[in-house]
Design a protein around this motif. Structure first.
Motif, short mmCIF file in Angstrom:
data_model
loop_
_atom_site.label_atom_id
_atom_site.label_comp_id
_atom_site.label_asym_id
_atom_site.label_seq_id
_atom_site.Cartn_x
_atom_site.Cartn_y
_atom_site.Cartn_z
N UNK A 108 0.84 -1.25 -0.07
CA UNK A 108 0.09 -0.08 0.13
C UNK A 108 0.73 1.14 -0.03
N UNK A 109 2.05 1.23 0.65
CA UNK A 109 2.52 2.44 0.95
C UNK A 109 4.07 2.48 0.63
N UNK A 110 4.42 1.28 0.14
CA UNK A 110 5.94 1.27 -0.23
C UNK A 110 6.88 1.22 0.72
N UNK A 111 6.52 0.75 1.94
CA UNK A 111 7.55 0.90 2.97
C UNK A 111 6.99 0.02 4.36
N UNK A 114 6.78 0.24 10.58
CA UNK A 114 7.61 1.02 11.08
C UNK A 114 8.00 2.29 10.73
N UNK A 115 8.21 2.44 9.42
CA UNK A 115 8.46 3.46 8.55
C UNK A 115 7.19 4.52 8.30
N UNK A 116 6.18 3.96 8.61
CA UNK A 116 4.95 4.70 8.24
C UNK A 116 4.66 5.82 9.18
N UNK A 117 4.85 7.06 8.99
CA UNK A 117 4.64 7.98 9.97
C UNK A 117 3.47 8.50 10.44
N UNK A 118 2.43 8.27 9.33
CA UNK A 118 1.22 8.87 9.45
C UNK A 118 0.14 7.91 10.11
N UNK A 119 -0.30 8.15 11.49
CA UNK A 119 -0.92 7.10 12.28
C UNK A 119 -2.15 6.56 11.48
N UNK A 120 -3.13 7.42 10.76
CA UNK A 120 -4.25 6.99 10.19
C UNK A 120 -3.60 5.92 9.15
N UNK A 121 -2.62 5.91 8.32
CA UNK A 121 -2.20 4.83 7.46
C UNK A 121 -2.26 3.68 8.27
N UNK A 122 -1.39 3.62 9.33
CA UNK A 122 -0.79 2.44 10.16
C UNK A 122 -2.20 1.84 10.51
N UNK A 123 -3.18 2.60 11.04
CA UNK A 123 -4.21 2.17 11.48
C UNK A 123 -5.53 1.56 10.48
N UNK A 126 -3.93 -2.02 10.24
CA UNK A 126 -4.38 -2.89 11.21
C UNK A 126 -5.69 -3.26 11.23
N UNK A 127 -6.72 -2.32 10.82
CA UNK A 127 -7.94 -2.52 10.69
C UNK A 127 -8.32 -3.71 9.61
N UNK A 128 -7.52 -3.83 8.61
CA UNK A 128 -7.39 -4.90 7.57
C UNK A 128 -7.14 -6.24 8.20
N UNK A 129 -6.45 -6.07 9.42
CA UNK A 129 -6.01 -7.43 9.78
C UNK A 129 -6.45 -7.67 11.22
N UNK A 130 -7.43 -6.94 11.66
CA UNK A 130 -8.25 -7.07 12.84
C UNK A 130 -8.79 -8.31 13.04
N UNK A 131 -9.38 -9.22 12.22
CA UNK A 131 -10.03 -10.50 12.49
C UNK A 131 -9.04 -11.64 12.75
N UNK A 132 -7.69 -11.35 12.43
CA UNK A 132 -6.65 -12.53 12.43
C UNK A 132 -6.39 -12.94 13.60
#
Length: 179
Positions: A108-111, A114-123, A126-132
């Motif tokens: 999604x972000x080519x990194x 840990x290198x994602x600085x934008x919290x909404x991007x990280x969230x 995580x939301x895509x993985x929350x059922x795992x």
């Protein structure tokens, strides 16, 4: 010259070495309890430094309390990492979960995560993985470790259990202004 029998049985651990090693252990424990050592440091032996740092960032993104120090998150993650040392399935779950998290971020972000600085991007990731199983394991351990910690209750505005004191009546319930 005849050797003294005690020379063959001399211990490898002298008094001086014992004091040196025990002093180092005390300093290490003090650093852990004071928060100077993070989950990254202690979990690295089980899952590697990258995974340890990723788990810490993930923990802070799942339960984002900006005023909580890393030591409270580390107090939850450290036993999880230590358990992974003896549990191959848990170690695999953590290692593969971090790899999946990084792979999704890379697509999604080519990194990596840990290198994602934008919290909404990280969230978003995580939301895509929350059922795992990986996400649920981390989330469950964090929830129990953070919110069942009596040391943190005052910081969340929770006064603790009330049933032992006759319930919430006459214990501040009547002073709630937001109801």
């Amino acid at each position: 010259m005849k050797k003294d029998k005690r020379d063959d049985q001399s211990p490898d651990l002298t008094r001086r070495r014992f004091l040196t090693h025990s002093g180092t252990a005390v300093v290490g424990l003090g650093m852990l309890s004071s928060g100077l050592l993070s989950a990254k440091t202690w979990a690295a032996a089980a899952v590697g430094e990258h995974a340890s740092a990723t788990l810490m960032r993930m923990a802070r993104d799942i339960y984002p309390h900006d005023t909580l120090e890393d030591k409270y998150y580390a107090a939850v993650l450290t036993p999880l990492a230590e358990k992974a040392n003896g549990d191959a399935e848990l170690k695999k779950l953590l290692s593969e979960g971090v790899k999946e998290l990084d792979n999704r971020c890379d697509k999604l972000f080519a990194r990596p995560y840990l290198e994602l600085e934008n919290e909404p991007d990280r969230v978003f990731v995580l939301r895509a993985m929350e059922d795992g199983a990986f996400f649920q394991r981390i989330k469950g351990d964090l929830m129990m470790g953070i919110y069942n910690n009596p040391e943190l209750w005052p910081r969340f505005g929770y006064g603790g259990s009330a049933w032992e004191h006759g319930g919430y009546i006459n214990r501040g319930y009547d002073k709630i202004d937001w109801l």
